[in-house]
Each structure stands twice: as C-alpha cells, then as structure tokens.
Design a protein around this motif. Structure first.
Motif, PDB file in Angstrom:
ATOM      1  N   GLU B  45       0.804  -1.227   0.000  1.00 44.22           N
ATOM      2  CA  GLU B  45       0.000   0.000   0.000  1.00 44.22           C
ATOM      3  C   GLU B  45       0.835   1.274   0.000  1.00 44.22           C
ATOM      4  O   GLU B  45       0.311   2.357  -0.174  1.00 44.22           O
ATOM      5  N   GLN B  48       2.194   3.416  -4.221  1.00 46.36           N
ATOM      6  CA  GLN B  48       1.645   4.594  -4.911  1.00 46.36           C
ATOM      7  C   GLN B  48       2.111   5.895  -4.241  1.00 46.36           C
ATOM      8  O   GLN B  48       2.470   6.859  -4.912  1.00 46.36           O
ATOM      9  N   ASP B  49       2.110   5.902  -2.905  1.00 42.07           N
ATOM     10  CA  ASP B  49       2.533   7.116  -2.191  1.00 42.07           C
ATOM     11  C   ASP B  49       4.005   7.412  -2.471  1.00 42.07           C
ATOM     12  O   ASP B  49       4.412   8.569  -2.564  1.00 42.07           O
ATOM     13  N   ALA B  52       4.260   8.905  -5.857  1.00 43.12           N
ATOM     14  CA  ALA B  52       3.651  10.240  -5.839  1.00 43.12           C
ATOM     15  C   ALA B  52       4.551  11.256  -5.143  1.00 43.12           C
ATOM     16  O   ALA B  52       4.421  12.458  -5.368  1.00 43.12           O
ATOM     17  N   ASN B  59       0.265  13.026  -9.717  1.00 43.68           N
ATOM     18  CA  ASN B  59      -1.136  12.814 -10.115  1.00 43.68           C
ATOM     19  C   ASN B  59      -1.473  11.354 -10.391  1.00 43.68           C
ATOM     20  O   ASN B  59      -2.537  11.064 -10.932  1.00 43.68           O
ATOM     21  N   HIS B  61      -2.619   8.974  -8.747  1.00 43.41           N
ATOM     22  CA  HIS B  61      -3.859   8.447  -8.162  1.00 43.41           C
ATOM     23  C   HIS B  61      -5.102   8.731  -9.010  1.00 43.41           C
ATOM     24  O   HIS B  61      -6.152   8.185  -8.767  1.00 43.41           O
ATOM     25  N   ARG B  62      -4.967   9.623 -10.007  1.00 36.50           N
ATOM     26  CA  ARG B  62      -6.138   9.967 -10.807  1.00 36.50           C
ATOM     27  C   ARG B  62      -6.461   8.930 -11.878  1.00 36.50           C
ATOM     28  O   ARG B  62      -7.536   8.967 -12.457  1.00 36.50           O
ATOM     29  N   CYS B  63      -5.508   8.057 -12.189  1.00 40.47           N
ATOM     30  CA  CYS B  63      -5.650   7.194 -13.382  1.00 40.47           C
ATOM     31  C   CYS B  63      -6.854   6.275 -13.296  1.00 40.47           C
ATOM     32  O   CYS B  63      -7.109   5.669 -12.271  1.00 40.47           O
ATOM     33  N   TRP B  64      -7.593   6.171 -14.389  1.00 37.05           N
ATOM     34  CA  TRP B  64      -8.730   5.242 -14.439  1.00 37.05           C
ATOM     35  C   TRP B  64      -8.521   4.168 -15.498  1.00 37.05           C
ATOM     36  O   TRP B  64      -9.469   3.556 -15.956  1.00 37.05           O
ATOM     37  N   ARG B  92      -0.431   1.618  -8.559  1.00 41.93           N
ATOM     38  CA  ARG B  92      -1.587   2.049  -7.764  1.00 41.93           C
ATOM     39  C   ARG B  92      -2.049   0.949  -6.828  1.00 41.93           C
ATOM     40  O   ARG B  92      -2.491   1.207  -5.729  1.00 41.93           O
ATOM     41  N   VAL B 123      -3.160  12.905 -15.720  1.00 43.20           N
ATOM     42  CA  VAL B 123      -2.273  12.166 -14.824  1.00 43.20           C
ATOM     43  C   VAL B 123      -0.811  12.571 -15.058  1.00 43.20           C
ATOM     44  O   VAL B 123       0.025  12.475 -14.162  1.00 43.20           O
TER      45      VAL B 123
END
Ligand SMILES: Cc1cc2nc3c(=O)[nH]c(=O)nc-3n(C[C@H](O)[C@H](O)[C@H](O)COP(=O)(O)OP(=O)(O)OC[C@H]3O[C@@H](n4cnc5c(N)ncnc54)[C@H](O)[C@@H]3O)c2cc1C
Ligand code: SF4
Ligand code: SF4
Ligand code: SF4
Lengths: 349, 251
Positions: B45, B48-49, B52, B59, B61-64, B92, B123
């Motif tokens: 976990e 991602q941090d 970032a 950015n 965390h914005r990815c979809w 992520r 992103v």
C-alpha cells in the motif's frame, strides 16, 4: 395575458412539463423558445425511439408539444428570447427579443443543453471522415426512416464501433462530468442497429458502463445477451482510414495489446454540454452558474429547482446532464415551487 | 500441451511434470499457469505514495486505466511491453514484484509527452515514468542509467563552480560509465576546434580545463543551492523509507 402568468423559458421536455403543470392549476403561462418550434432536443435533433419507453420521440414529445400548443391559457412565443428581466417575485417585467414586454409572477428556466461538437476531438475523425458520425446523426438515420448507412456511399455497414464518453469525462477539453444517458442511449442504438442489420457487428468501446438503475438489464445486459453487442474496455487513440474503411487504433487494456481494427461506421456517443447561451441567460436573469457552466440549482430540501434569485427557478438539462424522465419531473416540481414562490410574495406585497 | 499465448509464459512459472495423469488422461509435459498459479498474495500500500512523492508522480492516483497513454506512446509503438497504463495500475495497487519484472524497460521513456496530451484525467504519465525510473534507482533495483549519470555529473559541477566546463564533464562522465575518452566523434570535434578556433580562445579553454574557474561570489549561492538540493533529496528518500544518501551531491 394576466399579471399572474408564469414565464417558462425553453420548450423542451422540462419546459413543456412545467407549462402543462402550471395551466393544470389554472395559472396562465408565457412559454418562450428561441427555436422555431417546441420540443427541445428530442424534436429539434430528430431523436428516434426514446429510452426507456421505446416510444418514438415524435409521438412521445410531440404529444407533449400538442398538449401545450393547443392550450388557450399558454401563450407560446417561438423564435423569441428574453432580453430583460426586472422586478421582484410576483411582479417581474419581461422584455422580449422583439421589443415587446410582458409581466410575470415567476420564471422557470428550462433552457436545456448544447450537444458536444465532436470537431473538438479531432483525433477521433469527426469532420475529417464522412463515416464518423454522432449518436444524434444515428438517431436521425433511424427516425427519418433512411436506416443505418455510411454517409460516404450509402452502403449498409458490416461493422460499427460506438465510442463512449466523447466530450464527457475529459480534462483535456475541460469537461469533467458524465453525461449520464449516453451509455444507455448507445446500448439502445446498438440493439437497433443489430435489429435492422442482423449481419452487422456492433462494438462499444468503453471506460465504464453507466447504465444506471433499471437500465442495467434492459439495456446493458440485453444488448450483450440477446443482441450480441460486444463491449471492449479501451479508449481509442485515433480514428484514421486505410482509404477504404475507417481504422480504429487503441489499446485493448484487458489483453494489454495494441489494436488496429477496421470499421465501416464509427459513432461518437456525444455528451451534453452546458447550453452555449448560459452566460447570457445567467446575466439576464441574475442567476449563478455552477463550476462546469450549467445553471446553479440550490439544494432541493427546501424546495425544488430554486436558484439564488427569489422567483427564478430551473429545471431539466439546464442544470446538468439529465434524462428526459428526470427533466419532466423537475419541470413539474419547479412549477409547484414557482407557484408557491409567486403566491407567497404576492401575498406579502 | 499447446500454449497459444507464448508471451504469457514465464520461465519461472513453468512446471515440468514428467508423469502426470489427471482423471485418466496423461497430461505430462511443461505446465504454465495451470499448476503453479500466479496468485497475488498482497498489495504494497505504500508503493503509490512513494511514486507520488517523487517529482512527476503527483497525479498518479487519478488514473482510471483507459489506455490512452499507452496507445499514444512513442515507445509502445516499437516495444509493446512498454506500457505506462499497465505500470500505473501495478503501482496504484502496489504490485511491486510485477512492476520489477519490467525494471529494465521503464526508463526507456523518451519524454515526448504524447501521453500527457492524450490523458483525459491529467495524470501526466510522462512524469509518472520519470518518477518510477527514479524510484527504481533510489531503491537500488537498477544501476544509475547513463543519462542519469550524465545529469548527476552535470549538476555536481554546476553546484561546485557555478559553471560547466565541457571537457571535464565528458571526462568524468566517460570515466564513471567506463567508456574510453578517445571516442572517434570526440576526437574529430577536438581536431576541428584546434584547427579552426583562434589561438587566444584555445588558450582560455585550456586554462579553464586546468584551474576550474568559478563564477564570482559563487560561495553563498552554492550553499543555498546545496541546502535546497539536500532538503529535496532527503525528503524524497524519507518518503521512500530510505536514510540520507551516502554520497554527497555537492562539495
Ligand atoms: C443523442 C442523444 C439521445 C438522447 N436520448 C435520450 C433518450 O432516449 N431518453 C432520455 O431520457 N434522454 C435522452 N437524451 C437526453 C435528452 O435529450 C435530455 O434529457 C432532454 O432533452 C432535456 O430536456 P430539457 O427540456 O431540459 O432541455 P432541451 O431538450 O435541451 O430543451 C431546451 C429548450 O430550450 C430552448 N432554449 C435554449 N436556450 C434558449 C434561450 N436562450 N432562450 C430561449 N429558449 C432557449 C431550446 O430551443 C430548447 O427547445 C438524449 C440525449 C442525446 C444527446
Ligand atoms: S453516460 Fe456513459 S458514455 Fe456517457 S459520459 Fe457517462 S460514462 Fe461516458
Ligand atoms: S512521454 Fe514516455 S510514456 Fe509518454 S508517450 Fe512519450 S515515450 Fe511514451
Ligand atoms: S491516459 Fe491517463 S487515465 Fe488513461 S491510462 Fe493513461 S494515465 Fe491513466
């Protein structure tokens, strides 16, 4: 027309329903629309069979238009805009684009949306290739009876791609909303194509499928299970042509593979932009826009469709992407709120 | 047992079954995913941090997962294994081991920014690639790549003297990356310079190479720059759970 009239701006599903609700309570209505005829997007853009009723737009919305147009206590002014709006609830003075003036107790803004113009996403080929069309054009092919065809040479397509979210959910072009109805409309169109042309395969390119509520099985599942429409999780990079057919390029994200697939017809599922007139409307009526550019609607707990100006109400797609059913419901709710608002202030005055 | 999708076969997952009979059927041979299942047992976990926290990764965390970056990507067109969308997914969700499988190609991003202009969520995938390459290096998963080594030598020299002396930069870069100084192209350039430049200028170049002149009153600026760079580096390393760097960036 009496001082007690209520002004309804915009004669689409929301405005037609507001006008009808008002006269049903005995209130006269002044209905103003900038277009040459009533009906809003479903009539002006020639939609075919509507979601979720399956009725033709010209019958369903056409019926609403007839009901309003023939009513003696509704004054309908087409090809007209409102250029001035002064006064207080119960006693507004309305200036019209032809210079005439009217009085109104309250106003309901039902000015709707503007279709996204696909030329703003040039990589997806609209405006470059005639066989790249929008959902609106497909609706027109169906409603005119001409049938699904490739505009370039009139042939029936053997393979159709529908690209979702064109002009929605895209920071690149400053459109950060979901247009709400285009997934369902696309599934509906896909089934219509399969029904009319059983030999034609239909593929829908999606990032998410938002056939919300009862549209899940009726549209999404049914299109997959009964109509064999194929759903591919990919956002297309570009639409080009090999000289004969269109070519879609992208990444199929589930198999982690680039794709280059030929198609005869590519359909953009276009979104619902804020009405291009919204700045002007906001200035004329002294109401605020929310951050995407739609008319700002106050929270509904105290009353439906209120703006930050007393006596001015909003309903339908003017406030953000909306379905026809919801626009109709909001039109009626705003009518009740406007009646109460106009009466209350008139009583105080 | 025919396996059609060769690219899915990983050597380490292959199981050789000399004699395997299932339900009366002889299925001996090489097995891929069927027996040694590739099960993900946990999410890291922090991953991602960490990305970032590095410049460019802000950015992520914005990815979809729409794939627009990958299908716009210059490098992906040549090497389908170069897949920013996929790596962003792994980061992520914290699938660190999967990410590390591609550590040898992630740095190949050419910073063309085609992805940046395609991404509907802003992103900035190019930045994420940069941050990921830096993460791999800081964590010691990959050696400093040559372009990074060049940047480091370049910066170190600017920090030290407020100037760049190309000859010295090249010498140090070649030494650090184990390349001979007498590169044919370099020899040609030097020959050309000697033949064409005025004698006075040549003398100044030669002198600069020997005495390393500094920008006047560089001392104070150097301290400020040094402090800033140190703070940034320490912050980044701390975000990655690493202690202070062993080697100094400035004198
Ligand atoms: C391709 C497509 C297919 C769709 N199909 C469906 C469907 O099957 N089912 C469904 O539920 N929804 C569907 N929708 C959504 C539907 O179009 C909207 O829900 C509906 O039109 C909203 O109604 P409205 O009255 O709020 O606005 P509109 O229909 O946009 O009507 C607004 C009216 O206001 C008038 N007007 C605008 N500006 C001014 C001004 N400044 N002064 C005076 N008059 C003005 C316009 O001329 C228009 O008549 C579809 C949308 C698209 C894009
Ligand atoms: S309804 Fe579907 S197609 Fe329309 S914007 Fe939303 S997700 Fe995209
Ligand atoms: S910047 Fe890097 S990741 Fe982005 S498109 Fe270019 S090569 Fe690909
Ligand atoms: S384009 Fe942006 S949102 Fe789409 S997969 Fe790449 S980084 Fe994610």
């Amino acid at each position: 027309m009496s001082d007690g009239a209520i002004l309804v701006v915009g004669g689409g599903p929301a405005g037609l329903s507001a006008a009808h609700a008002l006269v049903a309570t005995g209130r006269p209505v002044l209905l103003v629309d900038k277009a040459g005829r009533l009906g809003g997007a479903p009539i002006l853009s020639g939609y075919a069979k509507l979601v979720p009723s399956g009725e033709w737009a010209r019958d369903a919305i056409g019926g609403m238009v007839a009901r309003v147009q023939s009513h003696p206590r509704i004054e309908v002014l087409t090809d007209t805009r409102v250029t001035g709006f002064r006064g207080t609830p119960g006693a507004f003075e309305v200036t019209l684009s032809d210079g005439r003036t009217r009085r109104a107790g309250a106003a309901i803004l039902c000015t709707g949306f503007t279709h996204f113009d696909s030329v703003n996403k040039p990589e997806w080929g609209f405006g470059t290739y005639p066989d790249v069309v929008t959902t609106t054009q497909v609706e027109q092919m169906l409603s005119s009876g001409r049938g699904i065809h490739c505009p370039s040479d009139g042939r029936a397509p053997e393979r159709v791609a529908i690209l979702l979210c064109v002009g929605s959910r895209d920071r690149q072009i400053g459109r950060e909303w979901c247009s709400k109805i285009c997934c369902t409309v696309s599934a509906n169109i896909a089934m219509e194509i399969r029904e009319a042309l059983p030999q034609c395969s239909v593929y829908i390119y999606y990032m998410d499928i938002r056939t919300f509520g009862l549209y899940e099985d009726k549209y999404y599942w049914q299109s997959q299970e009964e109509y064999r429409v194929k759903y591919i999780k990919a956002r297309i990079a570009e639409v080009t042509s090999d000289g004969r057919r269109l070519v879609l390029k992208g990444e199929d994200t589930l198999v982690k593979r680039p794709i280059t697939i030929p198609f005869d017809l590519v359909v953009h599922a276009i979104g619902m932009d804020p009405n291009v007139d919204n700045r002007e409307i906001a200035a004329t009526f002294g109401v605020a826009l929310e951050r995407h550019g739609y008319l700002q609607k106050a929270p509904s707990y105290a009353g439906s469709g209120m703006t930050d100006r007393a006596g001015v109400f909003v309903a339908g797609a003017a406030t953000g992407p909306e379905t026809i059913d919801d626009s109709i419901a909001q039109g009626q709710a705003a009518a009740i709120a406007a009646l109460a608002g106009a009466q209350r202030t008139a009583a105080i005055a | 047992m025919p396996i059609h999708e060769k690219s899915l076969i990983r050597k380490e997952d292959l199981r050789r079954q000399e004699h395997l009979v299932l339900e009366g059927v002889d299925v001996s041979g090489d097995w891929s995913t069927f027996i040694g299942a590739r099960v993900l047992t946990d999410y890291n976990e922090r991953l991602q941090d960490e990305i970032a926290a590095l410049p460019g990764g802000e950015n992520i965390h914005r990815c979809w997962q729409c794939g627009s970056c990958t299908n716009a990507c210059t490098v992906n067109a040549i090497n389908p294994d170069f897949n920013p969308r996929y790596w962003i997914y792994l980061i992520r969700l914290g699938m660190e081991q999967e990410l590390l499988r591609d550590k040898e190609i992630i740095w190949q991003c050419v910073s063309c920014h085609k992805c940046t202009y395609a991404c509907p969520r802003d992103v900035v995938p190019e930045g994420v690639m940069k941050a990921t390459a830096q993460w791999l290096e800081l964590k010691g998963h990959v050696p400093t790549n040559p372009s990074m080594a060049f940047d480091e030598e370049f910066s170190a020299q600017v920090f030290a003297t407020g100037r760049i002396e190309e000859g010295r930069l090249l010498r140090r870069f070649f030494r650090r990356t184990g390349q001979p100084l007498a590169q044919p192209w370099l020899v040609a350039i030097v020959r050309g310079l000697v033949a064409r430049l005025p004698v006075g200028l040549l003398a100044r170049l030669g002198l600069a190479a020997l005495v390393h002149p500094r920008t006047p009153r560089w001392g104070r600026v150097r301290r400020v720059v040094h402090d800033y760079v140190e703070t940034q580096n320490t912050r980044r390393r701390a975000a990655l759970g690493l202690g202070p760097a062993s080697k100094e960036t400035a004198p």
